[in-house]
Design a protein around this motif. Structure first.
Motif, PDB file in Angstrom:
ATOM      1  N   HIS A  24      -2.101 -21.289   4.769  1.00  0.00           N
ATOM      2  CA  HIS A  24      -1.040 -21.801   3.760  1.00  0.00           C
ATOM      3  C   HIS A  24      -1.407 -20.783   2.456  1.00  0.00           C
ATOM      4  N   LYS A  25      -2.525 -20.031   2.593  1.00  0.00           N
ATOM      5  CA  LYS A  25      -2.784 -19.078   1.352  1.00  0.00           C
ATOM      6  C   LYS A  25      -1.888 -17.925   1.435  1.00  0.00           C
ATOM      7  N   LYS A  26      -1.652 -17.525  -0.042  1.00  0.00           N
ATOM      8  CA  LYS A  26      -0.662 -16.316   0.040  1.00  0.00           C
ATOM      9  C   LYS A  26      -1.406 -15.066  -0.127  1.00  0.00           C
ATOM     10  N   LYS A  27      -0.983 -13.794   0.635  1.00  0.00           N
ATOM     11  CA  LYS A  27      -1.794 -12.718   0.513  1.00  0.00           C
ATOM     12  C   LYS A  27      -1.209 -11.832  -0.686  1.00  0.00           C
ATOM     13  N   VAL A  28      -2.235 -11.404  -1.343  1.00  0.00           N
ATOM     14  CA  VAL A  28      -1.861 -10.524  -2.502  1.00  0.00           C
ATOM     15  C   VAL A  28      -2.738  -9.109  -2.238  1.00  0.00           C
ATOM     16  N   TYR A  29      -1.642  -7.945  -2.506  1.00  0.00           N
ATOM     17  CA  TYR A  29      -2.097  -6.740  -2.248  1.00  0.00           C
ATOM     18  C   TYR A  29      -2.741  -6.458  -3.631  1.00  0.00           C
ATOM     19  N   LEU A  30      -3.902  -5.721  -3.842  1.00  0.00           N
ATOM     20  CA  LEU A  30      -4.376  -5.339  -5.183  1.00  0.00           C
ATOM     21  C   LEU A  30      -4.505  -4.042  -5.551  1.00  0.00           C
ATOM     22  N   ALA A  31      -3.285  -3.511  -6.030  1.00  0.00           N
ATOM     23  CA  ALA A  31      -3.205  -2.079  -6.376  1.00  0.00           C
ATOM     24  C   ALA A  31      -3.514  -1.789  -7.515  1.00  0.00           C
ATOM     25  N   GLY A  32      -4.083  -0.408  -7.666  1.00  0.00           N
ATOM     26  CA  GLY A  32      -4.618   0.046  -8.926  1.00  0.00           C
ATOM     27  C   GLY A  32      -5.543   1.219  -8.464  1.00  0.00           C
ATOM     28  N   PRO A  33      -5.741   2.033  -9.481  1.00  0.00           N
ATOM     29  CA  PRO A  33      -6.770   3.441  -9.476  1.00  0.00           C
ATOM     30  C   PRO A  33      -8.201   2.979  -9.234  1.00  0.00           C
ATOM     31  N   ASP A  34      -8.304   1.705  -9.358  1.00  0.00           N
ATOM     32  CA  ASP A  34      -9.909   1.082  -9.335  1.00  0.00           C
ATOM     33  C   ASP A  34     -10.529   1.800  -7.970  1.00  0.00           C
ATOM     34  N   VAL A  35      -9.731   2.316  -6.828  1.00  0.00           N
ATOM     35  CA  VAL A  35     -10.428   2.837  -5.699  1.00  0.00           C
ATOM     36  C   VAL A  35     -11.047   4.296  -6.252  1.00  0.00           C
ATOM     37  N   PHE A  36     -10.450   4.861  -7.144  1.00  0.00           N
ATOM     38  CA  PHE A  36     -11.351   5.806  -7.444  1.00  0.00           C
ATOM     39  C   PHE A  36     -12.442   5.881  -8.556  1.00  0.00           C
ATOM     40  N   GLU A  37     -12.937   4.700  -8.710  1.00  0.00           N
ATOM     41  CA  GLU A  37     -14.229   4.578  -9.441  1.00  0.00           C
ATOM     42  C   GLU A  37     -15.373   4.647  -8.749  1.00  0.00           C
ATOM     43  N   LYS A  38     -16.588   4.808  -9.332  1.00  0.00           N
ATOM     44  CA  LYS A  38     -17.689   5.049  -8.688  1.00  0.00           C
ATOM     45  C   LYS A  38     -18.136   3.842  -8.076  1.00  0.00           C
ATOM     46  N   ASP A  39     -17.684   2.879  -8.697  1.00  0.00           N
ATOM     47  CA  ASP A  39     -18.239   1.299  -7.943  1.00  0.00           C
ATOM     48  C   ASP A  39     -16.956   0.704  -7.431  1.00  0.00           C
ATOM     49  N   ALA A  40     -16.096   1.408  -6.770  1.00  0.00           N
ATOM     50  CA  ALA A  40     -14.931   1.058  -6.223  1.00  0.00           C
ATOM     51  C   ALA A  40     -15.154  -0.169  -5.423  1.00  0.00           C
ATOM     52  N   ILE A  41     -15.996   0.082  -4.224  1.00  0.00           N
ATOM     53  CA  ILE A  41     -16.314  -1.228  -3.169  1.00  0.00           C
ATOM     54  C   ILE A  41     -16.839  -2.178  -3.720  1.00  0.00           C
ATOM     55  N   GLU A  42     -17.548  -2.367  -4.943  1.00  0.00           N
ATOM     56  CA  GLU A  42     -17.873  -3.670  -5.418  1.00  0.00           C
ATOM     57  C   GLU A  42     -16.807  -4.068  -6.276  1.00  0.00           C
ATOM     58  N   ARG A  43     -16.139  -3.471  -6.942  1.00  0.00           N
ATOM     59  CA  ARG A  43     -14.938  -3.809  -7.917  1.00  0.00           C
ATOM     60  C   ARG A  43     -14.020  -4.450  -6.826  1.00  0.00           C
ATOM     61  N   GLY A  44     -13.808  -3.808  -5.650  1.00  0.00           N
ATOM     62  CA  GLY A  44     -12.989  -4.734  -4.397  1.00  0.00           C
ATOM     63  C   GLY A  44     -13.293  -6.027  -4.022  1.00  0.00           C
ATOM     64  N   LYS A  45     -14.630  -5.874  -3.800  1.00  0.00           N
ATOM     65  CA  LYS A  45     -15.243  -7.246  -3.628  1.00  0.00           C
ATOM     66  C   LYS A  45     -15.115  -8.300  -4.641  1.00  0.00           C
ATOM     67  N   LYS A  46     -15.306  -7.721  -5.817  1.00  0.00           N
ATOM     68  CA  LYS A  46     -15.103  -8.631  -6.847  1.00  0.00           C
ATOM     69  C   LYS A  46     -13.863  -9.493  -7.112  1.00  0.00           C
ATOM     70  N   TYR A  47     -12.545  -8.381  -6.768  1.00  0.00           N
ATOM     71  CA  TYR A  47     -11.362  -8.681  -6.844  1.00  0.00           C
ATOM     72  C   TYR A  47     -10.962  -9.687  -5.726  1.00  0.00           C
ATOM     73  N   VAL A  48     -11.292  -9.447  -4.576  1.00  0.00           N
ATOM     74  CA  VAL A  48     -11.077 -10.121  -3.592  1.00  0.00           C
ATOM     75  C   VAL A  48     -11.659 -11.765  -3.603  1.00  0.00           C
ATOM     76  N   LYS A  49     -12.941 -11.824  -4.170  1.00  0.00           N
ATOM     77  CA  LYS A  49     -13.501 -13.098  -4.568  1.00  0.00           C
ATOM     78  C   LYS A  49     -12.466 -13.821  -5.638  1.00  0.00           C
ATOM     79  N   ALA A  50     -12.111 -13.097  -6.599  1.00  0.00           N
ATOM     80  CA  ALA A  50     -11.244 -13.636  -7.559  1.00  0.00           C
ATOM     81  C   ALA A  50      -9.991 -14.123  -7.028  1.00  0.00           C
TER      82      ALA A  50
END
Length: 185
Positions: free
Chosen positions: A6-32
């Motif tokens: 039942h959960k909706k899927k959300v694509y998280l777009a943005g230049p955050d993938v270019f940051e030094k801490d991109a993997i950690e940001r991604g984990k934080k965003y997926v958790k949010a």
């Protein structure tokens, strides 16, 4: 049925993938997203083999698949390397819009484009047209973004990705209310 179906899927777009801490940001965003009963799809979730003969095309293809699988797109529209959002993010927004997906953008400065450019580099008037330091016209519709991008987005949140995900959560709840049949007596 399982709860996750039942959960909706959300694509998280943005230049955050270019940051030094991109993997950690991604984990934080997926958790949010998860905290809001959503499934976050972060572009770096894709695994691209470094020996792939066209890794750039593989990244494009896999991210497009994530976009296709998403019900919503949340896009970081903050300035990136200039006065405009990241061009890859803009493409993802346009693609999602063309596919009929709901796009929620977030920006930390929602002042008009004229005001934002004025603060950064100054502007001048030629007649009633605002010009940047290079002598190029600046759109003056009161929007923080280019009009084509502005009108491809269902809602722009002045805040963070967490604020934008909360907006998606509200939209999902409203969608569910509309789908729930009313009881008749």
């Amino acid at each position: 049925m399982k709860n996750s179906e039942h959960k909706k899927k959300v694509y998280l777009a943005g230049p955050d993938v270019f940051e030094k801490d991109a993997i950690e940001r991604g984990k934080k965003y997926v958790k949010a997203a998860k905290d809001r009963n959503l499934i976050g799809l972060f572009p770096l979730d894709n695994k691209v083999c470094s020996s792939h003969k066209q890794p750039d095309y593989e990244i494009f293809r896999l991210n497009k698949e994530l976009l296709d699988a998403a019900d919503y797109v949340v896009a970081n529209l903050n300035d990136f390397r200039g006065h405009e959002p990241d061009s890859g993010t803009v493409w993802e927004v346009a693609y999602a819009f063309a596919k009929g997906k709901i796009v929620i953008g977030y920006i930390n400065d929602n002042a008009s484009m004229v005001e934002r450019i004025k603060r950064k580099e100054g502007v001048h008037l030629e007649g009633n047209i605002y010009m940047d330091k290079e002598g190029r016209h600046i759109e003056n519709f009161g929007n923080p973004l280019n009009l084509m991008l502005q009108h491809s987005i269902h809602h722009i949140v002045h805040g963070t990705i967490e604020d934008a995900l909360s907006e998606v959560k509200k939209m999902v709840a409203e969608e569910k209310k509309k789908q729930t049949p009313k009881k008749t007596m």
